[in-house]
Design a protein around this motif. Sequence first.
Motif, short mmCIF file in Angstrom:
data_model
loop_
_atom_site.label_atom_id
_atom_site.label_comp_id
_atom_site.label_asym_id
_atom_site.label_seq_id
_atom_site.Cartn_x
_atom_site.Cartn_y
_atom_site.Cartn_z
N GLN A 86 0.83 -1.21 0.00
CA GLN A 86 0.00 0.00 0.00
C GLN A 86 0.86 1.26 0.00
N GLU A 87 1.97 1.22 0.73
CA GLU A 87 2.87 2.38 0.75
C GLU A 87 3.47 2.62 -0.64
N VAL A 88 3.89 1.56 -1.30
CA VAL A 88 4.46 1.69 -2.64
C VAL A 88 3.39 2.15 -3.63
N GLN A 89 2.23 1.55 -3.56
CA GLN A 89 1.18 1.92 -4.51
C GLN A 89 0.70 3.35 -4.29
N SER A 90 0.61 3.79 -3.05
CA SER A 90 0.22 5.18 -2.83
C SER A 90 1.31 6.12 -3.35
N GLY A 91 2.57 5.72 -3.19
CA GLY A 91 3.67 6.51 -3.73
C GLY A 91 3.64 6.58 -5.24
N LEU A 92 3.34 5.46 -5.89
CA LEU A 92 3.23 5.45 -7.35
C LEU A 92 2.09 6.36 -7.80
N TRP A 93 0.98 6.32 -7.07
CA TRP A 93 -0.16 7.16 -7.40
C TRP A 93 0.21 8.65 -7.25
N LEU A 94 0.90 8.98 -6.14
CA LEU A 94 1.33 10.36 -5.93
C LEU A 94 2.26 10.82 -7.06
N LEU A 95 3.18 9.95 -7.45
CA LEU A 95 4.10 10.31 -8.53
C LEU A 95 3.36 10.51 -9.85
N GLN A 96 2.36 9.68 -10.11
CA GLN A 96 1.55 9.85 -11.32
C GLN A 96 0.87 11.21 -11.31
N GLN A 97 0.28 11.56 -10.17
CA GLN A 97 -0.41 12.85 -10.06
C GLN A 97 0.58 14.00 -10.26
N ALA A 98 1.74 13.90 -9.61
CA ALA A 98 2.74 14.96 -9.68
C ALA A 98 3.30 15.09 -11.10
N LEU A 99 3.57 13.96 -11.75
CA LEU A 99 4.09 14.02 -13.12
C LEU A 99 3.05 14.55 -14.10
N SER A 100 1.79 14.24 -13.85
CA SER A 100 0.72 14.79 -14.70
C SER A 100 0.65 16.30 -14.54
N SER A 101 0.82 16.76 -13.31
CA SER A 101 0.84 18.20 -13.05
C SER A 101 2.05 18.84 -13.74
N LEU A 102 3.18 18.17 -13.66
CA LEU A 102 4.39 18.67 -14.34
C LEU A 102 4.15 18.74 -15.85
#
Length: 185
Positions: A86-102
Amino acid sequence: MLQKTNRGLLALLLMVLEWTRPGLPSPLRPICDLRVLNHFIKEAQDAEVAMKSCREGCSLSETVTVPQTRVDFDVWEKTNALEQAQEVQSGLWLLQQALSSLRTSVTNTALHSHIDNSIRNLLSINAVLRSLNIQEYSPPASAAGLEGTWRVSLATDLLQVHVNFLRGKVRLLLLDAQACQQDVG
């Protein structure tokens, strides 16, 4: 650039073809080969290098939430596999959101392919996790309530977090995945 996109698509295609191969009486084989992850790490590093060399049109328009990358190995080893996943998957989700914003804030078109490739690779990593029978993650409505996060305002910091997260927590999760453990009996 097109070659890098093709390599990412080829890796994803090979994974999909492996899963959909007709005549397989058994469940999907887990993807335990760390060379797949190493490929994604290399591409994340390429994106980081491209961002560091960018001079114009390569900034984040807003601060984004990213996962912590620091690993306390004593704590990690005492954490159960579901919580690690869950920690890894939430991190992957956060990175997806951040990269989409970028992606939406960067005007330098040369960087768009790197960012798009990074987002596709995160989706592929999620597919790898599914192949390991790791329960699918349901993202929250917002990143506000997630633990183990911090905020970055520089695109280079975001891409460095991306690389470090893949090299750290994602690698640890894949190394310890139950589906990849050999029976030593």
